[in-house]
Design a protein around this motif. Sequence first.
Motif, PDB file in Angstrom:
ATOM      1  N   VAL A  83       0.729  -1.418   0.016  1.00  0.00           N
ATOM      2  CA  VAL A  83       0.020  -0.015   0.144  1.00  0.00           C
ATOM      3  C   VAL A  83       0.848   1.117  -0.239  1.00  0.00           C
ATOM      4  CG1 VAL A  83      -2.081  -1.243   1.089  1.00  0.00           C
ATOM      5  CG2 VAL A  83      -0.096  -0.028   2.675  1.00  0.00           C
ATOM      6  N   ARG A  84       0.269   2.485  -0.410  1.00  0.00           N
ATOM      7  CA  ARG A  84       0.952   3.686  -0.177  1.00  0.00           C
ATOM      8  C   ARG A  84      -0.098   4.587   0.218  1.00  0.00           C
ATOM      9  NH1 ARG A  84       0.254   4.423  -6.202  1.00  0.00           N
ATOM     10  NH2 ARG A  84      -1.665   5.937  -6.475  1.00  0.00           N
ATOM     11  N   LEU A  85       0.531   5.935   1.205  1.00  0.00           N
ATOM     12  CA  LEU A  85      -0.392   6.618   1.520  1.00  0.00           C
ATOM     13  C   LEU A  85      -1.211   7.470   0.704  1.00  0.00           C
ATOM     14  CD1 LEU A  85      -0.876   8.217   4.482  1.00  0.00           C
ATOM     15  CD2 LEU A  85       0.815   9.552   3.881  1.00  0.00           C
ATOM     16  N   SER A  86      -2.458   7.493   1.007  1.00  0.00           N
ATOM     17  CA  SER A  86      -3.398   8.376   0.336  1.00  0.00           C
ATOM     18  C   SER A  86      -3.742   9.816   0.704  1.00  0.00           C
ATOM     19  CB  SER A  86      -4.764   7.618  -0.134  1.00  0.00           C
ATOM     20  OG  SER A  86      -5.526   8.501  -0.711  1.00  0.00           O
ATOM     21  N   THR A  87      -3.980   9.829   2.333  1.00  0.00           N
ATOM     22  CA  THR A  87      -4.098  10.781   2.957  1.00  0.00           C
ATOM     23  C   THR A  87      -3.508  10.623   4.186  1.00  0.00           C
ATOM     24  OG1 THR A  87      -6.319  11.147   1.753  1.00  0.00           O
ATOM     25  CG2 THR A  87      -6.234  12.428   3.940  1.00  0.00           C
ATOM     26  N   ALA A  88      -2.739  11.636   4.835  1.00  0.00           N
ATOM     27  CA  ALA A  88      -2.218  11.589   6.288  1.00  0.00           C
ATOM     28  C   ALA A  88      -3.319  11.680   7.431  1.00  0.00           C
ATOM     29  CB  ALA A  88      -1.491  12.650   6.222  1.00  0.00           C
ATOM     30  N   LYS A  89      -4.491  11.948   7.245  1.00  0.00           N
ATOM     31  CA  LYS A  89      -5.563  12.102   8.381  1.00  0.00           C
ATOM     32  C   LYS A  89      -6.855  12.006   7.570  1.00  0.00           C
ATOM     33  CE  LYS A  89      -6.748  14.612  12.218  1.00  0.00           C
ATOM     34  NZ  LYS A  89      -6.636  15.964  13.365  1.00  0.00           N
ATOM     35  N   ASP A  90      -7.677  11.092   8.039  1.00  0.00           N
ATOM     36  CA  ASP A  90      -9.224  10.767   7.510  1.00  0.00           C
ATOM     37  C   ASP A  90      -9.925  11.872   8.351  1.00  0.00           C
ATOM     38  OD1 ASP A  90     -11.810   9.694   8.055  1.00  0.00           O
ATOM     39  OD2 ASP A  90     -11.071   8.253   6.546  1.00  0.00           O
ATOM     40  N   PRO A  91     -10.747  12.773   7.715  1.00  0.00           N
ATOM     41  CA  PRO A  91     -11.572  13.836   8.344  1.00  0.00           C
ATOM     42  C   PRO A  91     -12.252  13.147   9.365  1.00  0.00           C
ATOM     43  CG  PRO A  91     -12.028  13.573   6.107  1.00  0.00           C
ATOM     44  CD  PRO A  91     -11.064  12.694   6.108  1.00  0.00           C
ATOM     45  N   VAL A  92     -12.957  11.965   9.248  1.00  0.00           N
ATOM     46  CA  VAL A  92     -13.814  11.510  10.333  1.00  0.00           C
ATOM     47  C   VAL A  92     -13.081  10.740  11.535  1.00  0.00           C
ATOM     48  CG1 VAL A  92     -15.717   9.922  10.823  1.00  0.00           C
ATOM     49  CG2 VAL A  92     -15.403  11.164   8.585  1.00  0.00           C
ATOM     50  N   ARG A  93     -12.054  10.049  11.171  1.00  0.00           N
ATOM     51  CA  ARG A  93     -11.534   8.875  12.116  1.00  0.00           C
ATOM     52  C   ARG A  93     -10.293   9.590  12.534  1.00  0.00           C
ATOM     53  NH1 ARG A  93     -15.269   5.778  14.100  1.00  0.00           N
ATOM     54  NH2 ARG A  93     -16.551   4.871  12.582  1.00  0.00           N
ATOM     55  N   GLY A  94      -9.699  10.319  11.745  1.00  0.00           N
ATOM     56  CA  GLY A  94      -8.257  11.055  12.177  1.00  0.00           C
ATOM     57  C   GLY A  94      -6.991   9.934  11.866  1.00  0.00           C
ATOM     58  N   GLU A  95      -7.501   8.817  11.193  1.00  0.00           N
ATOM     59  CA  GLU A  95      -6.361   8.107  10.968  1.00  0.00           C
ATOM     60  C   GLU A  95      -5.876   8.019   9.568  1.00  0.00           C
ATOM     61  OE1 GLU A  95      -7.982   4.209  13.757  1.00  0.00           O
ATOM     62  OE2 GLU A  95      -8.484   4.243  11.722  1.00  0.00           O
ATOM     63  N   PRO A  96      -4.505   7.640   9.102  1.00  0.00           N
ATOM     64  CA  PRO A  96      -3.970   7.546   8.047  1.00  0.00           C
ATOM     65  C   PRO A  96      -4.884   6.652   7.030  1.00  0.00           C
ATOM     66  CG  PRO A  96      -2.342   6.906   9.270  1.00  0.00           C
ATOM     67  CD  PRO A  96      -3.587   7.098  10.335  1.00  0.00           C
ATOM     68  N   VAL A  97      -5.097   7.151   5.721  1.00  0.00           N
ATOM     69  CA  VAL A  97      -5.846   6.219   4.696  1.00  0.00           C
ATOM     70  C   VAL A  97      -4.741   5.895   3.419  1.00  0.00           C
ATOM     71  CG1 VAL A  97      -7.653   6.123   3.069  1.00  0.00           C
ATOM     72  CG2 VAL A  97      -7.921   7.693   5.236  1.00  0.00           C
ATOM     73  N   PHE A  98      -4.753   4.532   3.114  1.00  0.00           N
ATOM     74  CA  PHE A  98      -3.892   3.959   2.330  1.00  0.00           C
ATOM     75  C   PHE A  98      -4.425   3.532   1.089  1.00  0.00           C
ATOM     76  CE2 PHE A  98      -1.980   3.659   6.374  1.00  0.00           C
ATOM     77  CZ  PHE A  98      -0.522   4.200   6.127  1.00  0.00           C
ATOM     78  N   GLN A  99      -4.004   3.099   0.127  1.00  0.00           N
ATOM     79  CA  GLN A  99      -4.621   2.736  -1.190  1.00  0.00           C
ATOM     80  C   GLN A  99      -3.518   1.606  -1.615  1.00  0.00           C
ATOM     81  OE1 GLN A  99      -5.118   5.869  -4.037  1.00  0.00           O
ATOM     82  NE2 GLN A  99      -2.803   6.108  -4.406  1.00  0.00           N
ATOM     83  N   LEU A 100      -4.171   0.346  -2.255  1.00  0.00           N
ATOM     84  CA  LEU A 100      -3.326  -0.716  -2.630  1.00  0.00           C
ATOM     85  C   LEU A 100      -2.673  -0.031  -3.755  1.00  0.00           C
ATOM     86  CD1 LEU A 100      -6.155  -3.333  -2.748  1.00  0.00           C
ATOM     87  CD2 LEU A 100      -4.290  -3.210  -1.320  1.00  0.00           C
TER      88      LEU A 100
END
Length: 137
Positions: free
Chosen positions: A111-128
């Motif tokens: 995976v690679r980082l898509s967004t450093a902070k999810d606006p709802v959960r505050g966790e990083p978001v990755f994509q395959l």
Amino acid sequence: MYHPSISVFQQGAGLSAGTLDLPPAREEAILFQRCDWCGTAMYHRLLCPVCQGSELRTERSAGTGTVRHTTVVHRNTPAARNVSLVELAEGFVVRGRVMGPLIGIHSGDRVRLSTAKDPVRGEPVFQLVDEPYRAWT
């Protein structure tokens, strides 16, 4: 201290580990700490988990990693979502979400980082990184 090229997430992570003296880079990044004594990489710690050292420097992750564990959560959410533990290339593990079909995310996927902070959960978001070929037998 306000710096226009650093997001709020990055400012908060940098303040907990000392001054933020990183070169400018892309806006979305995960910041982590590395122990000056033993070189252990860690995510959001006050002391090194290996040597208990307090001299930690802040570094920027490249944002690529491998899914170590993933699960589907149905609680406290209108729709099912995944929660994954991702081991980044620098050697630390972070909890986040991997975008994609819930049934298509498995341990070992890159995976690679898509967004450093999810606006709802505050966790990083990755994509395959690449859709793995899985033969169904």
